[in-house]
Design an enzyme around this catalytic site. Structure first.
Site, short mmCIF file in Angstrom:
data_model
loop_
_atom_site.label_atom_id
_atom_site.label_comp_id
_atom_site.label_asym_id
_atom_site.label_seq_id
_atom_site.Cartn_x
_atom_site.Cartn_y
_atom_site.Cartn_z
N HIS A 13 1.25 14.32 -20.02
CA HIS A 13 0.02 13.63 -19.62
C HIS A 13 0.29 12.78 -18.38
CE1 HIS A 13 -3.55 11.08 -19.67
NE2 HIS A 13 -2.77 10.02 -19.73
N ASP A 56 -8.84 20.37 13.42
CA ASP A 56 -8.23 20.75 12.14
C ASP A 56 -7.01 19.85 11.96
OD1 ASP A 56 -6.96 22.21 9.92
OD2 ASP A 56 -8.29 23.86 10.47
N TRP A 99 7.42 10.18 -18.50
CA TRP A 99 7.49 10.67 -17.12
C TRP A 99 8.61 10.01 -16.33
CZ3 TRP A 99 6.20 8.57 -12.12
CH2 TRP A 99 5.91 7.20 -12.13
N SER A 121 6.00 19.58 -1.43
CA SER A 121 4.58 19.68 -1.10
C SER A 121 4.05 18.36 -0.54
CB SER A 121 3.80 20.09 -2.35
OG SER A 121 2.43 19.84 -2.19
N SER A 122 4.41 17.25 -1.20
CA SER A 122 3.92 15.94 -0.75
C SER A 122 4.48 15.57 0.62
CB SER A 122 4.34 14.85 -1.73
OG SER A 122 3.67 15.00 -2.94
N HIS A 131 7.93 2.54 -7.81
CA HIS A 131 6.96 1.51 -7.46
C HIS A 131 6.13 1.86 -6.23
CE1 HIS A 131 4.68 -2.04 -7.80
NE2 HIS A 131 4.72 -2.03 -6.49
N GLU A 182 5.39 4.69 -5.31
CA GLU A 182 4.53 5.77 -5.79
C GLU A 182 3.20 5.22 -6.34
OE1 GLU A 182 4.50 8.97 -5.75
OE2 GLU A 182 2.95 9.35 -7.24
N TYR A 240 1.67 2.75 -5.17
CA TYR A 240 0.83 2.46 -3.99
C TYR A 240 0.37 3.75 -3.32
CZ TYR A 240 1.90 -2.24 -5.03
OH TYR A 240 1.98 -3.41 -5.70
N SER A 276 -13.19 1.37 1.04
CA SER A 276 -13.50 0.72 2.32
C SER A 276 -14.51 1.52 3.14
CB SER A 276 -12.22 0.54 3.15
OG SER A 276 -11.31 -0.27 2.46
N HIS A 335 11.04 -5.00 -10.89
CA HIS A 335 10.16 -5.69 -11.85
C HIS A 335 9.87 -4.79 -13.06
CE1 HIS A 335 6.42 -4.31 -9.31
NE2 HIS A 335 6.85 -3.34 -10.08
N HIS A 336 10.27 -3.52 -12.98
CA HIS A 336 10.17 -2.65 -14.15
C HIS A 336 11.38 -2.80 -15.07
CE1 HIS A 336 6.73 -0.34 -12.49
NE2 HIS A 336 7.28 -0.69 -11.34
N THR A 383 -3.30 -7.83 -1.36
CA THR A 383 -4.28 -7.16 -2.22
C THR A 383 -5.51 -8.04 -2.39
OG1 THR A 383 -2.39 -6.22 -3.39
CG2 THR A 383 -4.55 -5.91 -4.39
N LYS A 412 -7.81 -7.77 0.52
CA LYS A 412 -8.67 -6.58 0.51
C LYS A 412 -9.87 -6.78 -0.42
CE LYS A 412 -7.06 -2.58 1.48
NZ LYS A 412 -7.03 -2.56 2.94
N ARG A 445 4.81 1.02 -26.95
CA ARG A 445 4.21 2.20 -26.33
C ARG A 445 5.02 3.44 -26.74
NH1 ARG A 445 6.06 1.72 -19.98
NH2 ARG A 445 4.87 3.65 -19.87
CU CU1 Z 1 6.11 -1.53 -9.91
#
Ligand code: CU1
Length: 523
Positions: free
Chosen positions: A75, A104, A140, A167-168, A251, A253, A255, A266, A300-301, A326, A329, A448
């Site tokens: 998931h 293009d 994951w 790909s990315s 992390h 990722e 963002y 925006s 921080h994880h 943030t 924004k 979790r």
């Molecule tokens: Cu993070």
């Protein structure tokens, strides 16, 4: 779909299905990405339904714990690599060339290759479910040492991550090349619409972090299959090292998944406020600032992994610092709406809904950034609630808003407004019923990633599951609305949203002379 499918090479489109396989047209490829993402939304969503069905009651009733763990892992990977990222790349393909005035993408054949690599990678990842021993079960994040005890299919999962990473990276190179080389005369960087800016910044993030993930999972591959000990304590390696490598990717990722969503918001908010974006330049610098700091907060994880207190404090303060750009924004979106000629068609409902639900996720993020508090939240359902407010309440809402906003432009047809509004209200209510009780579960101590739980968690879990079923069913309305629009929606007009001063479609957010001008009259 788009009728202008001529390739940049001057040939007409290939006939039938070959058009979609061989296309180099950015609009076609954008459509492919969005369609793929839409299909994956239902695949990943079905996995979420399995998870919430099992968790509706304590005890084990629907699936066995192994299968539950596989669903939980897939998931996450499907939603991140199969839904959110491809959808945002789909938006980039449709919009970046149009917004900078390019014919293009800069590298159209590479663009086609990026998409089909993604399909290959995701297919391989899903195929691990059918392999002996099933798909991986450790979440994951693939933390060692559990990931060193995985079934054979782990090798295929790693290869699929490599494919999706390539790909990315290729997609990001294309976006940067387009923005740097193919802007129309006069389209200065600081005149670009904010959606382009959001993807310009995100593309650099992706190019930096994807090789780090690739390196990390390759070391896992070697530990698991070739006898090395990078992350294996028994051979002198460090399991915590994997967490550092993973979150140095992981992390930023986060963002990658939220900055382009900021870009979509925006564009929507100025159109429905009939005002230019407030603080354009600040919005650009906030994007750059968030992405820069995002490289200094990964641990921080890992506050509970036994790092020195000085390191914990550094990562705590750095994480809290991100709240500043943030906050800028959020403030500027609200300031754009201030005294605007507001209307609330479906895209604007999703944009305002985004501000509320994303901000809830942002606030719980600040809570978790506090080292002493994080010891309480770590590995609890509180974390699950937090990041679903950010990713479902944030990115997914922005994607829905963006689809409704540009669908008339993309297809030439109008969606059903009343059905769109119904979809919004069902979604925002069920999303909160689904995820808000999970905060309480986490604070009360429910971990979790478990298929079963203690009896005192029953009520909130049942409420959460009911929210999940309504949320899932609501998306069928969206599916119907989109398919119907493409096939037989009524003709869209040139200026669907009646934005003033040409603030519509592709150019709502370029820098005005100054941001304090009066709201222009509508009509
Ligand atoms: Cu993070």
């Amino acid at each position: 779909m788009s009728t202008e499918a001529t390739t940049v090479h001057g040939h007409g489109p290939a006939p039938g299905i070959m058009r979609w396989i061989t296309t180099t047209n950015h609009k076609d490829i954008g459509t492919l990405y969005l369609t793929f993402s839409f299909i994956m939304l239902f695949v990943g969503g079905a996995m979420a339904m399995v998870i919430r069905s099992e968790l509706a009651q304590p005890g084990l009733q629907i699936v066995n714990p192994d299968f539950f763990n596989q669903m939980m892992t897939l998931h996450g990977l499907v939603m991140i690599f199969g839904v959110l990222m491809p959808a945002l790349v789909g938006f980039a393909n449709w919009l970046v060339p149009m917004q900078v005035g390019a014919p293009d993408m800069a590298l159209p054949r590479l663009n086609n290759w990026s998409f089909w690599l993604l399909v290959a990678g995701m297919s391989m990842l899903l195929s691990t479910l059918l392999m002996p021993g099933g798909a991986m079960e450790m979440g994951w994040t693939m933390y060692a040492p559990q990931s060193l005890q995985t079934p054979f299919s782990f090798a295929f999962s790693i290869f699929s991550i490599h494919l999706m990473g390539i790909s990315s990276i290729l997609g990001s190179i294309n976006i940067i090349a387009t923005i740097l080389n193919l802007r129309a005369p006069g389209m200065k960087l600081l005149k670009m619409p904010l959606f382009c800016w959001s993807w310009f910044v995100t593309a650099f993030l992706l190019i930096v972090i994807m090789p780090v993930l690739a390196g990390g999972v390759t070391m896992l591959l070697f530990d698991r299959f070739f006898g090395t000990s990078f992350f294996d304590a028994a051979g002198g390696g460090s399991p915590v090292l994997f967490q550092h490598v993973f979150w140095f990717f992981g992390h930023p990722e986060v963002y990658v998944m939220i900055l382009p969503a900021f870009g979509i918001i925006s564009e929507i908010i100025p159109t429905f406020s009939r005002k230019p974006i407030f603080g354009y330049t600040a919005m650009v610098y906030a994007l750059a600032c968030i992405s820069f700091i995002s490289f200094a907060v990964w641990a921080h994880h890992m506050f509970t992994s036994g790092m020195p207190t000085a390191a914990n404090l550094f990562f705590m303060y750095a994480s809290m610092l991100i709240a500043v750009p943030t906050g800028i924004k959020i403030f500027n979106w609200i300031a754009t709406m201030w005294r605007g000629s507001l209307t609330f068609e479906t895209p604007m409902l999703f944009a305002t809904g985004f501000i509320v639900t994303f901000t809830i996720g942002g606030f719980t993020g600040v809570m978790m950034a506090l080292v002493p508090a994080d010891f309480q939240y770590h590995n609890s359902y509180f974390i699950v609630a937090h990041f679903h407010y950010v990713l479902a309440g944030g990115t997914l809402m922005a994607l829905f808003g963006g689809i409704y906003y540009w669908l008339p432009k993309w297809t030439g047809h109008m969606y059903l407004e009343r059905l769109g509004k119904t979809h919004f209200w069902l979604t925002i209510i069920s999303l909160n019923v689904l995820f808000f009780p999970q905060h309480f579960l986490g604070l009360a101590g429910m971990p979790r990633r478990v298929p079963d739980y203690a009896l005192q968690f029953t009520d909130f879990n049942l409420i959460s599951s009911i929210g999940a079923f309504v949320f899932g069913a609501s998306q069928l309305l969206f599916l119907y609305n989109v398919v119907r629009t493409v096939h037989r929606g009524k003709q869209a007009t040139d200026r669907v949203w009646e934005g003033a001063h040409g603030l519509e479609w592709t150019v709502p957010s370029p820098a005005p002379y100054h941001t304090f001008q009066e709201a222009p009259d509508v009509k």
